[in-house]
Design a protein around this motif. Structure first.
Motif, PDB file in Angstrom:
ATOM      1  N   MET A  12     -18.451  16.889  14.421  1.00  0.00           N
ATOM      2  CA  MET A  12     -18.674  17.277  13.290  1.00  0.00           C
ATOM      3  C   MET A  12     -17.640  19.280  13.645  1.00  0.00           C
ATOM      4  SD  MET A  12     -18.480  15.389  11.440  1.00  0.00           S
ATOM      5  CE  MET A  12     -18.809  17.043   9.569  1.00  0.00           C
ATOM      6  N   ILE A  13     -16.025  19.130  13.588  1.00  0.00           N
ATOM      7  CA  ILE A  13     -15.268  20.201  14.080  1.00  0.00           C
ATOM      8  C   ILE A  13     -14.943  20.712  12.822  1.00  0.00           C
ATOM      9  CG2 ILE A  13     -13.382  20.932  15.554  1.00  0.00           C
ATOM     10  CD1 ILE A  13     -13.193  18.606  16.698  1.00  0.00           C
ATOM     11  N   PRO A  14     -15.090  22.003  12.813  1.00  0.00           N
ATOM     12  CA  PRO A  14     -14.610  22.859  11.222  1.00  0.00           C
ATOM     13  C   PRO A  14     -13.065  22.635  11.769  1.00  0.00           C
ATOM     14  CG  PRO A  14     -15.831  24.396  13.244  1.00  0.00           C
ATOM     15  CD  PRO A  14     -15.761  22.698  13.299  1.00  0.00           C
ATOM     16  N   GLN A  15     -12.713  22.682  10.458  1.00  0.00           N
ATOM     17  CA  GLN A  15     -11.040  23.484   9.726  1.00  0.00           C
ATOM     18  C   GLN A  15     -10.508  24.098   9.920  1.00  0.00           C
ATOM     19  OE1 GLN A  15     -10.946  21.374   5.947  1.00  0.00           O
ATOM     20  NE2 GLN A  15     -11.409  19.157   7.084  1.00  0.00           N
ATOM     21  N   ASN A  16     -11.457  25.288  10.063  1.00  0.00           N
ATOM     22  CA  ASN A  16     -11.571  27.046   9.779  1.00  0.00           C
ATOM     23  C   ASN A  16     -13.291  27.786   9.892  1.00  0.00           C
ATOM     24  OD1 ASN A  16      -9.062  27.242   8.385  1.00  0.00           O
ATOM     25  ND2 ASN A  16      -9.993  25.823   6.773  1.00  0.00           N
ATOM     26  N   TRP A  17     -12.420  29.064  10.584  1.00  0.00           N
ATOM     27  CA  TRP A  17     -13.739  29.598  10.661  1.00  0.00           C
ATOM     28  C   TRP A  17     -13.819  30.844  10.763  1.00  0.00           C
ATOM     29  CZ3 TRP A  17     -15.912  27.469  15.549  1.00  0.00           C
ATOM     30  CH2 TRP A  17     -15.881  26.107  15.963  1.00  0.00           C
TER      31      TRP A  17
ATOM     32  N   CYS B 198     -21.373  19.380   0.627  1.00  0.00           N
ATOM     33  CA  CYS B 198     -21.317  20.439   0.344  1.00  0.00           C
ATOM     34  C   CYS B 198     -20.597  21.457   1.012  1.00  0.00           C
ATOM     35  CB  CYS B 198     -22.279  21.404  -0.259  1.00  0.00           C
ATOM     36  SG  CYS B 198     -23.398  22.163   1.223  1.00  0.00           S
ATOM     37  N   VAL B 199     -20.097  20.891   2.612  1.00  0.00           N
ATOM     38  CA  VAL B 199     -19.795  21.970   3.373  1.00  0.00           C
ATOM     39  C   VAL B 199     -19.627  20.898   4.093  1.00  0.00           C
ATOM     40  CG1 VAL B 199     -21.311  23.885   3.181  1.00  0.00           C
ATOM     41  CG2 VAL B 199     -21.341  21.849   4.943  1.00  0.00           C
ATOM     42  N   SER B 200     -19.541  19.426   4.031  1.00  0.00           N
ATOM     43  CA  SER B 200     -18.910  18.572   5.180  1.00  0.00           C
ATOM     44  C   SER B 200     -17.147  18.353   4.671  1.00  0.00           C
ATOM     45  CB  SER B 200     -19.704  17.666   5.375  1.00  0.00           C
ATOM     46  OG  SER B 200     -19.721  16.309   3.859  1.00  0.00           O
ATOM     47  N   PHE B 201     -17.034  18.429   3.974  1.00  0.00           N
ATOM     48  CA  PHE B 201     -15.525  18.347   3.600  1.00  0.00           C
ATOM     49  C   PHE B 201     -15.111  19.124   4.146  1.00  0.00           C
ATOM     50  CE2 PHE B 201     -16.871  21.389   0.709  1.00  0.00           C
ATOM     51  CZ  PHE B 201     -15.826  22.088   0.676  1.00  0.00           C
ATOM     52  N   MET B 202     -15.721  20.154   4.793  1.00  0.00           N
ATOM     53  CA  MET B 202     -15.304  22.118   5.612  1.00  0.00           C
ATOM     54  C   MET B 202     -15.023  20.727   7.066  1.00  0.00           C
ATOM     55  SD  MET B 202     -15.760  25.511   3.493  1.00  0.00           S
ATOM     56  CE  MET B 202     -17.294  24.443   3.626  1.00  0.00           C
ATOM     57  N   PHE B 203     -15.193  19.898   7.486  1.00  0.00           N
ATOM     58  CA  PHE B 203     -15.171  19.247   9.082  1.00  0.00           C
ATOM     59  C   PHE B 203     -14.359  18.481   9.187  1.00  0.00           C
ATOM     60  CE2 PHE B 203     -18.422  22.279   8.890  1.00  0.00           C
ATOM     61  CZ  PHE B 203     -18.843  23.267   9.761  1.00  0.00           C
TER      62      PHE B 203
ATOM     63  N   ALA C 291     -20.481  27.805   7.327  1.00  0.00           N
ATOM     64  CA  ALA C 291     -20.705  26.232   7.153  1.00  0.00           C
ATOM     65  C   ALA C 291     -21.668  25.979   7.823  1.00  0.00           C
ATOM     66  CB  ALA C 291     -19.375  26.028   6.854  1.00  0.00           C
ATOM     67  N   ILE C 292     -23.058  25.059   8.186  1.00  0.00           N
ATOM     68  CA  ILE C 292     -23.716  24.475   8.425  1.00  0.00           C
ATOM     69  C   ILE C 292     -24.106  22.751   8.430  1.00  0.00           C
ATOM     70  CG2 ILE C 292     -25.773  24.581  10.228  1.00  0.00           C
ATOM     71  CD1 ILE C 292     -26.034  27.995   9.550  1.00  0.00           C
ATOM     72  N   ILE C 293     -23.978  21.747   9.333  1.00  0.00           N
ATOM     73  CA  ILE C 293     -24.629  20.755   9.444  1.00  0.00           C
ATOM     74  C   ILE C 293     -25.149  21.158  10.252  1.00  0.00           C
ATOM     75  CG2 ILE C 293     -23.819  18.261   9.765  1.00  0.00           C
ATOM     76  CD1 ILE C 293     -21.353  19.334   9.313  1.00  0.00           C
TER      77      ILE C 293
END
Length: 243
Positions: free
Chosen positions: A203-208, A129-134, A96-98
């Protein structure tokens, strides 16, 4: 308390690289322009501008450069109106990339961002599309060698100031805050005389995501390099586990 050392260490190295290439001057110059436009040129009445100035000083931006940026933005005649845009998408293997941008030409920026993704076998998606993962958090990094407080003392001070989380990493301490509390916590550290390596909302990712193949790693790095070279790009956050 929980740790975020992977993110902190990666980002610290990345920020140092940016500073070495001089891009940080461009990034901060644009942030100053936006902060002045939104809240005026007086830092005492503009917390966002105070935060940007603190970030500038942490990255060794000269005072003259900071002051000239504020004056130029306040004058309005020669200042550029920057528009904030955020792009979200995926790199190789679903990383995921922001991408956060400030630009005076949205079409140019959009084309450049899409090109960076495609050259690394990624794609730009729809907003959200990916911000919910951060998680959006204020983050403060403190160099252990520059701090005369021990970990427990610093943690208690941070929590009393309004921080949410504290991590004792290999070479630094990391403090996380709610974005709305970031300015207050940063200013508490500043008033205490605690030197900060970095202080910003991120923005910090919840998973790597680990990339197993060398090809995927090269493609992901290609995306990051191209985005890093674009002056319109202010910040890039991603879920790639580079370790």
């Amino acid at each position: 308390m929980s740790g975020h050392s992977k993110f902190a260490n990666i980002k610290h190295k990345k920020e140092k690289n940016d500073a070495a290439k001089g891009k940080i001057f461009t990034v901060i110059g644009r942030e100053i322009a936006v902060a002045v436009k939104e809240g005026g040129p007086d830092p005492s009445n503009n917390s966002k501008l105070r935060d940007v100035i603190a970030k500038a000083k942490a990255n060794n931006v000269p005072n003259d450069t900071i002051n000239n940026g504020i004056k130029k933005a306040a004058g309005g005649l020669d200042s550029v109106n920057y528009e904030q845009n955020v792009y979200e998408g995926y790199g190789p293997s679903g990383v995921a990339i922001i991408v956060e941008t400030l630009t005076d030409n949205k079409n140019r920026t959009a084309a450049n961002v899409r090109a960076a993704f495609s050259k690394g076998n990624g794609n730009v998606g729809t907003p959200g599309c990916v911000s919910f993962m951060f998680d959006r958090k204020g983050q403060i990094l403190i160099d252990k060698e520059e701090c005369n407080m021990d970990a427990d003392e610093l943690m208690m001070f941070a929590l009393d100031a309004g921080a949410e989380d504290f991590a004792d990493n290999e070479d630094s301490y990391e403090v996380l805050t709610d974005p709305d509390q970031f300015s207050a916590v940063r200013e508490a550290f500043e008033q205490k005389g605690i030197a900060m390596l970095e202080a910003d909302v991120k923005m910090i990712p919840q998973n790597w995501v680990s990339l197993k193949s060398e090809e995927d790693r090269k493609k992901m790095q290609r995306i990051l390099d191209l985005l890093d070279e674009d002056d319109d790009v202010q910040a890039v956050f991603h879920s790639w586990d580079e370790e």
